[in-house]
Design a protein around this motif. Structure first.
Motif, PDB file in Angstrom:
ATOM      1  N   GLU A 171       0.833  -1.206   0.000  1.00  9.18           N
ATOM      2  CA  GLU A 171       0.000   0.000   0.000  1.00  9.18           C
ATOM      3  C   GLU A 171       0.871   1.260   0.000  1.00  9.18           C
ATOM      4  N   LEU A 172       1.924   1.252   0.799  1.00 11.19           N
ATOM      5  CA  LEU A 172       2.810   2.407   0.876  1.00 11.19           C
ATOM      6  C   LEU A 172       3.564   2.612  -0.440  1.00 11.19           C
ATOM      7  N   HIS A 173       3.944   1.519  -1.089  1.00  7.37           N
ATOM      8  CA  HIS A 173       4.587   1.637  -2.406  1.00  7.37           C
ATOM      9  C   HIS A 173       3.668   2.366  -3.386  1.00  7.37           C
ATOM     10  N   ASP A 174       2.377   2.001  -3.382  1.00 10.65           N
ATOM     11  CA  ASP A 174       1.421   2.644  -4.284  1.00 10.65           C
ATOM     12  C   ASP A 174       1.299   4.136  -3.982  1.00 10.65           C
ATOM     13  N   LEU A 175       1.193   4.484  -2.702  1.00 13.15           N
ATOM     14  CA  LEU A 175       1.074   5.897  -2.317  1.00 13.15           C
ATOM     15  C   LEU A 175       2.329   6.673  -2.703  1.00 13.15           C
ATOM     16  N   LEU A 176       3.478   6.030  -2.607  1.00 11.41           N
ATOM     17  CA  LEU A 176       4.729   6.670  -2.991  1.00 11.41           C
ATOM     18  C   LEU A 176       4.769   6.906  -4.494  1.00 11.41           C
ATOM     19  N   GLU A 177       4.381   5.897  -5.268  1.00 12.72           N
ATOM     20  CA  GLU A 177       4.354   6.055  -6.730  1.00 12.72           C
ATOM     21  C   GLU A 177       3.374   7.134  -7.162  1.00 12.72           C
ATOM     22  N   GLN A 178       2.255   7.273  -6.432  1.00 13.50           N
ATOM     23  CA  GLN A 178       1.240   8.265  -6.771  1.00 13.50           C
ATOM     24  C   GLN A 178       1.626   9.673  -6.337  1.00 13.50           C
TER      25      GLN A 178
END
Length: 304
Positions: free
Chosen positions: A133-140
């Motif tokens: 989930e944190l990876h996705d938020l970072l990419e976004q």
């Protein structure tokens, strides 16, 4: 073709919401203005970017492919603005940090104890979650950095850097019968009752791998949790349970001690700082990285 950043942002909002009205509301513009922006973008690209129906607006295959590149352009622009603002802000500004539960108490909070007194004008927002989930938020672009256990592979858009490590101890209550042995072998440990994180946890995977390397069956937990917390250590302190926990957690825990376990225990876990590969590192991001490294060195120098 030279689409504006505003048109690209509106386009990405429609992709995200799948509805013109909701996207217009999120962008604080009228729906007709949003529709004109989409038409302008389709005219400039020569692509049909959406399939439109009465209820929803869905991107075509070409629209999805275009969205990947549009996101990179918008992210780079927003990174440049944040970087310029951070440079002008000096010791102030905003830093958006993501952390897994496994690193919050042992890495992130000790780093902030170092960082915040040195930068009293700095504001920090903390978001906790699982690594994916944190990876996705970072990419976004929702987060600036993420602190998580070092992984063998992360998404291609992200870069991770080791900033410290956790020494992982086998933990038991004071007076546990196994404390009479020194060291305690893997077979004796496996026969005990365990509280362990779930199999998706890197800590659990390390423990299982240590047993597999010794051709032994790993401990079978009677209780599985998302992560080993201060609450889990209280359970251990009140019974004949064993668990594996970062040494840093033991400093604040009462009623528990580290067992003198035989090789290949104790284990060690690397802690990483992640950011987008394309991100311009702001002074605040660099300061967080340095604080993580300094806090970890301080912890290594303290008695276990």
């Amino acid at each position: 073709m030279n689409p504006s950043l505003r048109d690209l942002s509106y386009f990405l909002a429609v992709v995200a919401h799948g509805h013109l009205g909701r996207a217009a509301s999120a962008c604080a513009v009228t729906q007709p203005a949003l529709s004109k922006s989409l038409k302008r973008l389709e005219d400039e690209t020569g692509l049909a970017l959406f399939d439109r129906s009465a209820r929803a607006v869905r991107p075509t295959a070409a629209g999805l492919a275009f969205a990947e590149h549009a996101r990179k352009v918008v992210d780079q622009y927003e990174d440049a603005i944040r970087h310029a603002q951070a440079l002008s802000a000096g010791d102030t500004g905003l830093l958006r940090v993501g952390a897994t539960a496994a690193t919050m108490d042992t890495a992130v909070l000790p780093a902030l104890e170092v960082l915040l007194p040195e930068r009293p004008g700095l504001r920090v927002t903390l978001t906790t979650g699982v690594a994916d989930e944190l990876h996705d938020l970072l990419e976004q672009g929702v987060l600036d950095v993420v602190v998580a256990p070092l992984e063998r592979a992360v998404p291609a858009a992200l870069r991770q850097q080791a900033v410290g490590r956790d020494d992982l101890r086998v933990v038991a209550r004071r007076g546990h019968p196994l404390l009479r042995r020194s060291p305690v072998g893997l077979e004796a440990l496996a026969a005990a009752r365990w509280i362990l994180p779930k199999r998706t946890s890197l800590l659990r995977q390390q423990l299982d791998a240590a047993y597999a390397a010794a051709a032994l069956a790993p401990p079978a937990p009677v209780l599985e949790v998302d992560f080993i917390s201060a609450g889990a250590l209280k359970l251990v302190a009140g019974g004949d349970w064993l668990t594996v926990a970062p040494a840093a957690l033991l400093e604040e825990a009462s009623g528990v001690v580290a067992l003198p376990a035989a090789s290949p225990l104790p284990l060690r876990r690397e802690v990483a700082l992640l950011a987008r590969r394309s991100a311009a590192w702001s002074p605040q991001m660099k300061a967080m990285r340095e604080a993580l490294q300094r806090a970890n060195k301080s912890a290594e120098g303290s008695p276990a």
